[in-house]
Enzyme design. Structure first.
Site, mmCIF file in Angstrom:
data_model
loop_
_atom_site.group_PDB
_atom_site.id
_atom_site.type_symbol
_atom_site.label_atom_id
_atom_site.label_comp_id
_atom_site.label_asym_id
_atom_site.label_seq_id
_atom_site.Cartn_x
_atom_site.Cartn_y
_atom_site.Cartn_z
ATOM 1 N N ASP A 163 3.062 2.502 2.309
ATOM 2 C CA ASP A 163 3.558 3.034 3.577
ATOM 3 C C ASP A 163 3.647 1.906 4.592
ATOM 4 O O ASP A 163 2.726 1.097 4.718
ATOM 5 C CB ASP A 163 2.611 4.107 4.132
ATOM 6 C CG ASP A 163 2.617 5.365 3.278
ATOM 7 O OD1 ASP A 163 3.679 5.963 3.134
ATOM 8 O OD2 ASP A 163 1.553 5.729 2.768
ATOM 9 N N CYS A 198 7.049 8.206 2.226
ATOM 10 C CA CYS A 198 7.435 9.512 1.701
ATOM 11 C C CYS A 198 8.146 10.349 2.765
ATOM 12 O O CYS A 198 8.386 9.901 3.886
ATOM 13 C CB CYS A 198 6.189 10.249 1.219
ATOM 14 S SG CYS A 198 4.994 10.564 2.538
ATOM 15 N N CYS A 258 0.251 10.007 7.459
ATOM 16 C CA CYS A 258 1.580 9.603 7.936
ATOM 17 C C CYS A 258 1.676 9.740 9.457
ATOM 18 O O CYS A 258 2.279 8.898 10.132
ATOM 19 C CB CYS A 258 2.658 10.443 7.267
ATOM 20 S SG CYS A 258 2.763 10.210 5.478
ATOM 21 N N CYS A 313 0.813 -1.214 0.000
ATOM 22 C CA CYS A 313 0.000 0.000 0.000
ATOM 23 C C CYS A 313 0.847 1.265 0.000
ATOM 24 O O CYS A 313 0.322 2.372 0.019
ATOM 25 C CB CYS A 313 -0.926 0.010 1.219
ATOM 26 S SG CYS A 313 -2.089 -1.363 1.249
#
Length: 281
Positions: free
Chosen positions: A37, A61, A105, A35
């Protein structure tokens, strides 16, 4: 380009506490490489219940790396009871804020912490993703995770739900379901279904206009959220030729992006028999 704060840039370019941790007695792992992450958090907690050290390993990221780095810094020296009170908002606030499209995140950091503390206490890790019905197949996001994000962060739009959970950021098939969950959580009555409208054959000019509009208004913004992009090269009848750019170019799952997202959205929003091919292939 995302508008990152100086703290986000600092923790991305110079992440603290990276790697596994010898002697860790609490480990929490969330996310999935499939996915895009994933985060593994290592904690060393002493007999007094104080977190002496914390490290992380992450795949993601700049925001994911910065959030993980800051989380380890925030945890050092805290008791388990104090650590339990940390939320994704604390992580984002310490960084001076995150782009709204990257709030998921910080949520991943909170969930990894909860999983690590549960492991330390000998409890089952909180079942954030497998809780309830699978809603977003692209990113493996479940009903329970979406409802939790709405309640804890005061979300009021589907766009915000995508920012915090990634649900709806792929093929878009779950957008109606996300709206229904959001309406239920906010106590709104479901909207009446619109009357079906008979489809009319499109002229070549109208087809070209609609394809360009969907590409610019929906497909490109969604791909740009994760650093990708796409360019409309040509339209030959009902065949749309495109070129992938940014992170999408050379991606091992680019074929899935083209068929399960780009082509599917054009079929839904323009014509059902449109096909999409990458130019030069």
């Amino acid at each position: 380009m995302w508008d990152y704060t100086d703290k986000v840039r600092d923790h991305f370019l110079h992440p603290r506490n990276v790697g596994s941790l010898d002697g860790a007695n609490a480990v929490g792992e969330v996310g999935s490489l499939a996915c895009g992450d994933a985060l593994k958090l290592f904690l060393k907690i002493n007999d007094a219940g104080v977190i002496e050290d914390a490290t992380f390993q992450t795949f993601g990221c700049a925001s994911a790396i910065a959030s993980s780095s800051v989380l380890t810094e925030l945890l050092k020296g805290k008791t388990v009871a104090e650590a339990r009170k940390l939320t994704n908002k604390d992580i984002a606030d310490y960084l001076g804020g995150l782009p709204k499209e990257k709030m998921h995140c910080s949520v991943m950091g909170q969930e990894a912490l909860e999983a690590a503390l549960a492991a330390y206490q000998g409890e089952a890790a909180p079942r954030h993703e497998p809780e309830g019905e699978l809603v977003c197949k692209c990113f493996g996001v479940y009903d329970g995770q979406i409802r939790r994000a709405i309640r804890e962060n005061g979300l009021t739009s589907v766009e915000e739900v995508t920012d915090f959970t990634k649900a709806g950021g792929g093929c878009g098939d779950c957008l109606e379901k996300l709206q229904a969950i959001l309406d239920e959580e906010l106590g709104k009555a479901p909207a009446a279904a619109p009357e079906p409208v008979a489809a009319k054959p499109l002229t070549n000019l109208e087809r070209m206009r609609r394809v360009a509009q969907v590409m610019d208004e929906e497909i490109r913004p969604n791909l740009k959220k994760d650093g990708g992009d796409i360019e409309l090269v040509d339209i030959d009848g009902k065949t749309v030729l495109v070129a992938l750019r940014g992170a999408c170019k050379g991606c091992p799952v680019s074929n899935v992006t083209l068929t399960d997202f780009v082509q599917k959205r054009l079929q839904e929003l323009v014509e059902p028999d449109i096909t999409v091919r990458e130019a030069g292939k």
